[in-house]
Design a protein around this motif. Structure first.
Motif, PDB file in Angstrom:
ATOM      1  N   ALA A 118       0.829  -1.211   0.000  1.00  0.00           N
ATOM      2  CA  ALA A 118       0.000   0.000   0.000  1.00  0.00           C
ATOM      3  C   ALA A 118       0.862   1.259   0.000  1.00  0.00           C
ATOM      4  CB  ALA A 118      -0.923  -0.014   1.221  1.00  0.00           C
ATOM      5  N   ARG A 119       2.003   1.216   0.692  1.00  0.00           N
ATOM      6  CA  ARG A 119       2.908   2.370   0.728  1.00  0.00           C
ATOM      7  C   ARG A 119       3.620   2.559  -0.613  1.00  0.00           C
ATOM      8  NH1 ARG A 119       5.093   5.312   4.798  1.00  0.00           N
ATOM      9  NH2 ARG A 119       7.037   6.394   4.352  1.00  0.00           N
ATOM     10  N   TRP A 120       3.785   1.499  -1.353  1.00  0.00           N
ATOM     11  CA  TRP A 120       4.516   1.522  -2.608  1.00  0.00           C
ATOM     12  C   TRP A 120       3.763   2.285  -3.699  1.00  0.00           C
ATOM     13  CZ3 TRP A 120       5.066  -3.152  -6.366  1.00  0.00           C
ATOM     14  CH2 TRP A 120       6.077  -2.885  -7.283  1.00  0.00           C
ATOM     15  N   TRP A 121       2.421   2.236  -3.655  1.00  0.00           N
ATOM     16  CA  TRP A 121       1.636   2.843  -4.726  1.00  0.00           C
ATOM     17  C   TRP A 121       1.675   4.369  -4.642  1.00  0.00           C
ATOM     18  CZ3 TRP A 121       1.459  -1.042  -7.584  1.00  0.00           C
ATOM     19  CH2 TRP A 121       1.061  -2.299  -7.138  1.00  0.00           C
ATOM     20  N   PRO A 122       1.653   5.036  -5.792  1.00  0.00           N
ATOM     21  CA  PRO A 122       1.507   6.503  -5.791  1.00  0.00           C
ATOM     22  C   PRO A 122       0.031   6.871  -5.619  1.00  0.00           C
ATOM     23  CG  PRO A 122       1.736   5.713  -8.033  1.00  0.00           C
ATOM     24  CD  PRO A 122       1.878   4.499  -7.147  1.00  0.00           C
ATOM     25  N   TYR A 123      -0.230   7.904  -4.822  1.00  0.00           N
ATOM     26  CA  TYR A 123      -1.605   8.328  -4.547  1.00  0.00           C
ATOM     27  C   TYR A 123      -1.816   9.700  -5.161  1.00  0.00           C
ATOM     28  CZ  TYR A 123      -1.833   4.404  -1.336  1.00  0.00           C
ATOM     29  OH  TYR A 123      -1.819   3.142  -0.804  1.00  0.00           O
ATOM     30  N   CYS A 124      -2.717   9.765  -6.119  1.00  0.00           N
ATOM     31  CA  CYS A 124      -2.977  11.047  -6.771  1.00  0.00           C
ATOM     32  C   CYS A 124      -4.471  11.324  -6.884  1.00  0.00           C
ATOM     33  CB  CYS A 124      -2.327  11.074  -8.155  1.00  0.00           C
ATOM     34  SG  CYS A 124      -2.873   9.741  -9.233  1.00  0.00           S
ATOM     35  N   ARG A 125      -5.243  10.590  -6.106  1.00  0.00           N
ATOM     36  CA  ARG A 125      -6.686  10.821  -6.089  1.00  0.00           C
ATOM     37  C   ARG A 125      -7.070  11.423  -4.741  1.00  0.00           C
ATOM     38  NH1 ARG A 125      -8.440   4.951  -8.688  1.00  0.00           N
ATOM     39  NH2 ARG A 125      -7.298   5.221 -10.655  1.00  0.00           N
ATOM     40  N   ALA A 126      -8.345  11.531  -4.492  1.00  0.00           N
ATOM     41  CA  ALA A 126      -8.810  12.067  -3.217  1.00  0.00           C
ATOM     42  C   ALA A 126      -8.274  11.227  -2.061  1.00  0.00           C
ATOM     43  CB  ALA A 126     -10.341  12.096  -3.189  1.00  0.00           C
ATOM     44  N   ASN A 127      -7.970  11.872  -0.954  1.00  0.00           N
ATOM     45  CA  ASN A 127      -7.437  11.161   0.207  1.00  0.00           C
ATOM     46  C   ASN A 127      -8.530  10.812   1.209  1.00  0.00           C
ATOM     47  OD1 ASN A 127      -7.871  13.853   0.987  1.00  0.00           O
ATOM     48  ND2 ASN A 127      -6.312  13.715   2.593  1.00  0.00           N
ATOM     49  N   ILE A 128      -9.774  10.762   0.744  1.00  0.00           N
ATOM     50  CA  ILE A 128     -10.917  10.485   1.616  1.00  0.00           C
ATOM     51  C   ILE A 128     -11.254   8.997   1.546  1.00  0.00           C
ATOM     52  CG2 ILE A 128     -13.371  10.911   2.004  1.00  0.00           C
ATOM     53  CD1 ILE A 128     -12.950  13.744   0.984  1.00  0.00           C
ATOM     54  N   ILE A 129     -11.311   8.358   2.728  1.00  0.00           N
ATOM     55  CA  ILE A 129     -11.639   6.940   2.837  1.00  0.00           C
ATOM     56  C   ILE A 129     -13.039   6.814   3.425  1.00  0.00           C
ATOM     57  CG2 ILE A 129     -10.980   4.724   3.846  1.00  0.00           C
ATOM     58  CD1 ILE A 129      -8.139   5.800   4.080  1.00  0.00           C
ATOM     59  N   SER A 130     -13.937   6.224   2.687  1.00  0.00           N
ATOM     60  CA  SER A 130     -15.321   6.052   3.156  1.00  0.00           C
ATOM     61  C   SER A 130     -15.395   4.829   4.066  1.00  0.00           C
ATOM     62  CB  SER A 130     -16.274   5.907   1.960  1.00  0.00           C
ATOM     63  OG  SER A 130     -16.250   7.058   1.161  1.00  0.00           O
ATOM     64  N   HIS A 131     -14.799   4.961   5.228  1.00  0.00           N
ATOM     65  CA  HIS A 131     -14.729   3.845   6.170  1.00  0.00           C
ATOM     66  C   HIS A 131     -14.429   4.396   7.556  1.00  0.00           C
ATOM     67  CE1 HIS A 131     -14.506  -0.388   7.128  1.00  0.00           C
ATOM     68  NE2 HIS A 131     -14.488  -0.718   5.841  1.00  0.00           N
ATOM     69  N   THR A 132     -14.552   3.520   8.563  1.00  0.00           N
ATOM     70  CA  THR A 132     -14.224   3.925   9.935  1.00  0.00           C
ATOM     71  C   THR A 132     -12.771   3.642  10.286  1.00  0.00           C
ATOM     72  OG1 THR A 132     -14.931   1.766  10.778  1.00  0.00           O
ATOM     73  CG2 THR A 132     -16.580   3.521  10.743  1.00  0.00           C
ATOM     74  N   HIS A 133     -12.096   2.821   9.470  1.00  0.00           N
ATOM     75  CA  HIS A 133     -10.693   2.503   9.706  1.00  0.00           C
ATOM     76  C   HIS A 133     -10.008   2.270   8.360  1.00  0.00           C
ATOM     77  CE1 HIS A 133     -12.853  -1.443   9.863  1.00  0.00           C
ATOM     78  NE2 HIS A 133     -11.851  -1.822   9.099  1.00  0.00           N
ATOM     79  N   CYS A 134      -8.700   2.071   8.404  1.00  0.00           N
ATOM     80  CA  CYS A 134      -7.921   1.931   7.174  1.00  0.00           C
ATOM     81  C   CYS A 134      -8.036   0.506   6.647  1.00  0.00           C
ATOM     82  CB  CYS A 134      -6.473   2.318   7.428  1.00  0.00           C
ATOM     83  SG  CYS A 134      -6.250   4.081   7.752  1.00  0.00           S
TER      84      CYS A 134
END
Length: 315
Positions: free
Chosen positions: A166-182
């Motif tokens: 998960a850390r390896w991937w590049p993140y370029c979308r919204a940083n909003i997680i529709s959840h209560t935890h990761c």
């Protein structure tokens, strides 16, 4: 925040956990059963640990494994519930990127650990029923410790690649997680890359842990049932198999929500997101809450010790 959420990111500094999507207005009410279950979880599992430590007659392999399960349950629920309650009560959904990955690791590690401990408990029941004369010689304290260490190592090794991928991937979308935890896939879906490796690894690890563990438990109980049915009287059969009652109830409480969660994630594409989130929370919170209740009610030694603690006899 809207500018930040759409900015190109390599590793976002924070994620935003929304809680239960669609039920934000009811978070305060939803927090009540969550808080009650978490309180029962903490109180019940600490009570199990305290009773087994204080009662010499409970210093046996089955209760050592039960202590391992209680410790695993405490860490599992505590890795998610404080943050979940902070979202419900104070609308504090921000979580540091590294903290999010750490939470992800703890969830996967201690879910796998709980499954492994159930296999160890099945082994204990198998030896106790199928070869009772050698039970104390086979499951000595050093052997129990080695089994516990093996379960912990297996869980850690299998869970470690999940946050690293998960850390390896590049993140370029919204940083909003529709959840209560990761939750693993909820985080990975935010990456702007082909994340099939994460998906395949998560699926493979789940099959490797849960699938093999269920097979081992089923094999143990097939031999246990053969030994039970070979006993001469109905009463002896019921009494002997009754020693497995707590273990079987805990297994059902652990694996049935896991099965529903897996089915809805893989095949329930039309299932509302809030149902996925509620089911994920049920999977993480309900089994740790039920385990001390099951063993407290069904295990005579623990039940008597609890009664002695909270209702001591007058002298």
């Amino acid at each position: 925040m809207s500018d930040f959420n759409t900015t190109d990111l390599t590793n976002p500094s924070t994620f935003i956990l929304l809680g239960i999507p669609g039920l934000e207005a009811a978070h305060g009410w939803i927090s009540i059963p969550f808080c009650i279950m978490y309180f029962i979880d903490i109180l019940g599992n600490f009570a199990i640990l305290f009773i087994v430590k204080r009662e010499p007659s409970l210093h046996e392999p089955m209760y050592y494994f039960l202590c391992m399960l209680s410790t695993s349950d405490l860490i599992l629920s505590t890795s998610t519930m404080p943050k979940t309650l902070s979202i419900f009560w104070f609308n504090i959904g921000e979580i540091n990127f590294n903290a999010c990955l750490t939470q992800m690791f703890f969830i996967h590690c201690f879910l796998a650990m709980g499954s492994g401990i159930f296999v160890a408990m099945a082994l204990d029941r198998y030896v106790a029923i199928c070869d009772p004369l050698r039970h104390s010689m086979v499951l000595t304290n050093p052997v129990v410790a080695k089994i516990g260490l093996a379960v912990a190592l297996r869980s850690s090794i299998l869970a470690l690649p999940t946050p690293f991928l998960a850390r390896w991937w590049p993140y370029c979308r919204a940083n909003i997680i529709s959840h209560t935890h990761c939750e693993h896939m909820a985080v990975v879906k935010l990456a702007c890359a082909d994340t099939r490796i994460s998906s395949y690894y998560g699926l493979s690890a789940a099959f490797l842990v849960t699938g093999l563990d269920v097979i081992f438990i089923a094999l143990s109980y097939s031999q246990i049932l053969r030994a039970v049915f070979s006993l001469p009287t109905k009463d002896s059969q019921i009494k002997t198999f009754g020693t497995c009652g707590s273990h079987l109830c805990s297994i059902l409480a652990f694996y049935i929500p896991a099965l529903f969660s897996f089915i809805t994630h893989r095949f329930g594409h039309n299932v509302p997101l809030l149902f996925h989130v509620l089911l994920a929370n049920t999977y993480l919170l309900v089994p740790p809450m039920l385990n001390p209740i099951i063993y407290g009610v069904r295990t005579r030694q623990i039940r008597h010790r609890l009664l002695h603690l909270f209702a001591p006899k007058e002298t």
